[in-house]
Design a protein around this motif. Structure first.
Motif, PDB file in Angstrom:
ATOM      1  N   ILE A  32      14.388  47.464 -25.230  1.00  0.00           N
ATOM      2  CA  ILE A  32      14.411  46.546 -26.267  1.00  0.00           C
ATOM      3  C   ILE A  32      13.204  46.690 -27.166  1.00  0.00           C
ATOM      4  CG2 ILE A  32      14.277  44.058 -26.589  1.00  0.00           C
ATOM      5  CD1 ILE A  32      15.421  43.889 -23.778  1.00  0.00           C
ATOM      6  N   SER A  33      13.576  47.151 -28.401  1.00  0.00           N
ATOM      7  CA  SER A  33      12.488  47.484 -29.228  1.00  0.00           C
ATOM      8  C   SER A  33      11.803  46.127 -30.154  1.00  0.00           C
ATOM      9  CB  SER A  33      12.987  48.646 -30.311  1.00  0.00           C
ATOM     10  OG  SER A  33      14.057  47.808 -31.199  1.00  0.00           O
ATOM     11  N   GLY A  34      12.516  45.029 -30.111  1.00  0.00           N
ATOM     12  CA  GLY A  34      11.862  43.989 -30.869  1.00  0.00           C
ATOM     13  C   GLY A  34      12.662  42.859 -30.548  1.00  0.00           C
ATOM     14  N   GLU A  35      12.071  41.809 -30.978  1.00  0.00           N
ATOM     15  CA  GLU A  35      12.886  40.284 -30.694  1.00  0.00           C
ATOM     16  C   GLU A  35      12.590  39.443 -31.848  1.00  0.00           C
ATOM     17  OE1 GLU A  35       8.893  39.786 -29.277  1.00  0.00           O
ATOM     18  OE2 GLU A  35       9.912  41.601 -28.877  1.00  0.00           O
ATOM     19  N   GLY A  36      13.325  38.457 -31.993  1.00  0.00           N
ATOM     20  CA  GLY A  36      13.238  37.355 -32.873  1.00  0.00           C
ATOM     21  C   GLY A  36      12.676  36.250 -32.497  1.00  0.00           C
ATOM     22  N   GLU A  37      12.758  34.845 -32.987  1.00  0.00           N
ATOM     23  CA  GLU A  37      12.347  33.816 -32.478  1.00  0.00           C
ATOM     24  C   GLU A  37      13.336  33.223 -31.623  1.00  0.00           C
ATOM     25  OE1 GLU A  37      11.134  31.395 -35.596  1.00  0.00           O
ATOM     26  OE2 GLU A  37       9.693  32.574 -36.641  1.00  0.00           O
ATOM     27  N   GLY A  38      12.666  32.626 -30.522  1.00  0.00           N
ATOM     28  CA  GLY A  38      13.562  31.816 -29.576  1.00  0.00           C
ATOM     29  C   GLY A  38      13.232  32.034 -28.440  1.00  0.00           C
ATOM     30  N   ASP A  39      13.704  31.642 -27.259  1.00  0.00           N
ATOM     31  CA  ASP A  39      13.638  31.847 -25.728  1.00  0.00           C
ATOM     32  C   ASP A  39      14.222  33.078 -25.481  1.00  0.00           C
ATOM     33  OD1 ASP A  39      12.788  29.163 -25.782  1.00  0.00           O
ATOM     34  OD2 ASP A  39      14.781  28.163 -25.429  1.00  0.00           O
ATOM     35  N   ILE A  40      13.563  33.395 -24.082  1.00  0.00           N
ATOM     36  CA  ILE A  40      14.029  34.741 -23.482  1.00  0.00           C
ATOM     37  C   ILE A  40      14.661  34.234 -22.216  1.00  0.00           C
ATOM     38  CG2 ILE A  40      13.543  36.815 -22.625  1.00  0.00           C
ATOM     39  CD1 ILE A  40      12.673  36.530 -25.454  1.00  0.00           C
ATOM     40  N   ILE A  41      16.047  34.607 -22.078  1.00  0.00           N
ATOM     41  CA  ILE A  41      16.883  34.118 -20.898  1.00  0.00           C
ATOM     42  C   ILE A  41      16.993  35.176 -19.707  1.00  0.00           C
ATOM     43  CG2 ILE A  41      19.082  33.160 -20.229  1.00  0.00           C
ATOM     44  CD1 ILE A  41      17.453  31.165 -22.129  1.00  0.00           C
ATOM     45  N   ILE A  64      12.988  31.514 -19.550  1.00  0.00           N
ATOM     46  CA  ILE A  64      13.894  30.791 -19.001  1.00  0.00           C
ATOM     47  C   ILE A  64      14.800  31.440 -17.876  1.00  0.00           C
ATOM     48  CG2 ILE A  64      15.755  28.998 -19.013  1.00  0.00           C
ATOM     49  CD1 ILE A  64      14.668  28.282 -21.779  1.00  0.00           C
ATOM     50  N   GLY A  65      14.851  31.122 -16.569  1.00  0.00           N
ATOM     51  CA  GLY A  65      15.622  31.850 -15.415  1.00  0.00           C
ATOM     52  C   GLY A  65      16.899  31.055 -15.275  1.00  0.00           C
ATOM     53  N   VAL A  66      17.973  31.797 -15.073  1.00  0.00           N
ATOM     54  CA  VAL A  66      19.324  31.112 -15.054  1.00  0.00           C
ATOM     55  C   VAL A  66      19.721  31.627 -13.859  1.00  0.00           C
ATOM     56  CG1 VAL A  66      21.671  30.307 -15.672  1.00  0.00           C
ATOM     57  CG2 VAL A  66      19.765  30.527 -17.331  1.00  0.00           C
ATOM     58  N   ASP A  67      20.246  30.776 -12.435  1.00  0.00           N
ATOM     59  CA  ASP A  67      20.982  31.576 -11.641  1.00  0.00           C
ATOM     60  C   ASP A  67      21.764  30.298 -10.862  1.00  0.00           C
ATOM     61  OD1 ASP A  67      20.237  34.285 -10.183  1.00  0.00           O
ATOM     62  OD2 ASP A  67      21.174  32.577  -8.411  1.00  0.00           O
ATOM     63  N   ALA A  68      22.692  30.973 -10.009  1.00  0.00           N
ATOM     64  CA  ALA A  68      23.701  29.940  -9.416  1.00  0.00           C
ATOM     65  C   ALA A  68      23.120  29.656  -7.823  1.00  0.00           C
ATOM     66  CB  ALA A  68      24.964  30.433  -9.184  1.00  0.00           C
ATOM     67  N   SER A  69      22.187  30.403  -7.398  1.00  0.00           N
ATOM     68  CA  SER A  69      21.469  29.939  -6.174  1.00  0.00           C
ATOM     69  C   SER A  69      20.329  29.420  -6.089  1.00  0.00           C
ATOM     70  CB  SER A  69      21.371  31.567  -5.516  1.00  0.00           C
ATOM     71  OG  SER A  69      20.677  31.492  -4.251  1.00  0.00           O
ATOM     72  N   GLU A  70      20.406  28.212  -5.342  1.00  0.00           N
ATOM     73  CA  GLU A  70      19.102  27.418  -5.282  1.00  0.00           C
ATOM     74  C   GLU A  70      18.085  27.971  -4.528  1.00  0.00           C
ATOM     75  OE1 GLU A  70      20.556  23.637  -3.503  1.00  0.00           O
ATOM     76  OE2 GLU A  70      21.383  22.747  -5.322  1.00  0.00           O
ATOM     77  N   ALA A  71      18.716  28.741  -3.428  1.00  0.00           N
ATOM     78  CA  ALA A  71      17.679  29.645  -2.743  1.00  0.00           C
ATOM     79  C   ALA A  71      16.766  30.379  -3.535  1.00  0.00           C
ATOM     80  CB  ALA A  71      18.219  30.331  -1.384  1.00  0.00           C
ATOM     81  N   MET A  72      17.626  31.278  -4.226  1.00  0.00           N
ATOM     82  CA  MET A  72      16.800  32.290  -5.054  1.00  0.00           C
ATOM     83  C   MET A  72      15.832  31.658  -6.157  1.00  0.00           C
ATOM     84  SD  MET A  72      17.497  35.496  -4.531  1.00  0.00           S
ATOM     85  CE  MET A  72      18.651  36.562  -3.943  1.00  0.00           C
ATOM     86  N   LEU A  73      16.220  30.502  -6.706  1.00  0.00           N
ATOM     87  CA  LEU A  73      15.361  29.701  -7.658  1.00  0.00           C
ATOM     88  C   LEU A  73      14.201  29.332  -7.017  1.00  0.00           C
ATOM     89  CD1 LEU A  73      18.132  27.813  -9.698  1.00  0.00           C
ATOM     90  CD2 LEU A  73      17.013  29.733 -10.277  1.00  0.00           C
ATOM     91  N   VAL A  74      14.280  29.029  -5.808  1.00  0.00           N
ATOM     92  CA  VAL A  74      13.165  28.343  -5.066  1.00  0.00           C
ATOM     93  C   VAL A  74      12.347  29.720  -5.253  1.00  0.00           C
ATOM     94  CG1 VAL A  74      12.055  27.784  -2.885  1.00  0.00           C
ATOM     95  CG2 VAL A  74      14.143  26.774  -3.766  1.00  0.00           C
ATOM     96  N   GLN A  75      12.682  30.993  -5.056  1.00  0.00           N
ATOM     97  CA  GLN A  75      11.753  31.896  -4.948  1.00  0.00           C
ATOM     98  C   GLN A  75      11.190  32.241  -6.496  1.00  0.00           C
ATOM     99  OE1 GLN A  75      12.168  35.280  -2.502  1.00  0.00           O
ATOM    100  NE2 GLN A  75      11.862  34.154  -0.591  1.00  0.00           N
ATOM    101  N   ALA A  76      12.142  32.337  -7.185  1.00  0.00           N
ATOM    102  CA  ALA A  76      11.634  32.661  -8.645  1.00  0.00           C
ATOM    103  C   ALA A  76      10.828  31.590  -9.040  1.00  0.00           C
ATOM    104  CB  ALA A  76      13.094  32.575  -9.502  1.00  0.00           C
ATOM    105  N   SER A  77      10.560  30.365  -8.559  1.00  0.00           N
ATOM    106  CA  SER A  77       9.556  29.279  -9.113  1.00  0.00           C
ATOM    107  C   SER A  77       8.331  29.728  -8.570  1.00  0.00           C
ATOM    108  CB  SER A  77       9.889  28.049  -8.613  1.00  0.00           C
ATOM    109  OG  SER A  77       9.955  28.089  -7.283  1.00  0.00           O
TER     110      SER A  77
END
Length: 261
Positions: A32-41, A64-77
């Motif tokens: 990924i060589s560049g990026e514009g304005e906005g969030d990174i998902i 911003i992280g997006v996932d369907a697993s609550e267990a994974m999101l706990v560890q991501a936090s």
């Protein structure tokens, strides 16, 4: 992760292979060589393995992280790499505002109909945004073919009709699907992954059990799982002979593309 499996993802099992699973994500990130304005998902962020590299690469952006697993999101936090975490299934997810980058590492292989999915994700980007995707392309590998063949042989009432996810396409197909939307770079890499010896069982089984085997095992009771895994291990012993140290060399194919809109 889109499927509703009866058992949630096990972060501890998945994390045992963090290094092997992280390398393709880093290889994708470097393209990924560049990026514009906005969030990174981080779409399908799992336990947050890619959170810190994304935060380093896109300093100054909201991650911003997006996932369907609550267990994974706990560890991501716990990584503290994310500004926000969203519990959502990818096939229903919509960003709050158009993001600069949608980055997805080893998750869109769980979602069907890529002919529709990838343009839909690209359409959610901000002007000049980037869609960067990495997925396993391992469907025809012996590790996966054996898993399917043994399931059909042992439990034809549940697996004879197939239903296997074959939605991951070749790189050229993604180029064709997305080329009208911007500049596409697509490629594949086969990583020769050294898997270390395990206390019990075959190293490849320990690797696939946390991912590819899950939909199969979720349909079996405890005794059926034990019988199935024993048969699978016997096949793996022939397909992937152990090295003298008890480990194995495991070729693993990955599919990549980057769309710059």
């Amino acid at each position: 992760m889109s499927g509703q499996l009866k058992n949630d993802w096990n972060p501890e099992t998945y994390s045992r292979f963090r290094g092997l699973r992280l390398r393709p994500a880093i290889d994708l990130l470097q393209q990924i060589s560049g990026e514009g304005e906005g969030d990174i998902i981080d779409l399908g962020c799992g336990n947050g393995a890619v959170g810190e590299p994304l935060a380093d690469r896109f300093a100054g952006h909201k991650i911003i992280g997006v996932d369907a697993s609550e267990a994974m999101l706990v560890q991501a936090s716990e990584t503290r790499a994310y500004d926000d975490l969203v519990h959502a299934h990818i096939d229903h997810w919509q960003p709050a505002r158009p993001p600069a980058v949608i980055f997805s590492n080893a998750v869109l292989n769980w979602i069907g109909d890529h002919q529709t999915l990838m343009p839909r994700l690209a359409g959610q980007l901000a002007e000049g945004g980037i869609l960067a995707v990495q997925m396993p392309g391992q469907h025809n590998a012996l590790s996966h073919a054996l898993a399917r063949e043994i399931a059909v042989e042992m439990f034809p009432d549940r697996f004879a009709d197939g239903g296997w996810n074959t939605d991951v396409l070749d790189p050229a197909a993604y180029h064709r699907i997305l080329s009208d939307l911007g500049t596409v770079t697509a490629w594949e890499t086969t990583y020769l992954q050294p898997l270390t010896a395990v206390d019990a069982g075959h190293p490849v089984r320990h690797f696939t059990q946390s991912t590819y085997l899950r939909p199969i095992l979720d349909t079996l009771d405890e005794d059926e799982q034990a019988s199935y895994l024993a048969a699978y291990e016997a096949g793996l012993a022939v397909a992937y002979p152990l090295l003298p140290n008890g480990g194995v060399l495991f070729p693993f194919r990955r599919i990549f593309f980057v769309l710059e809109t």
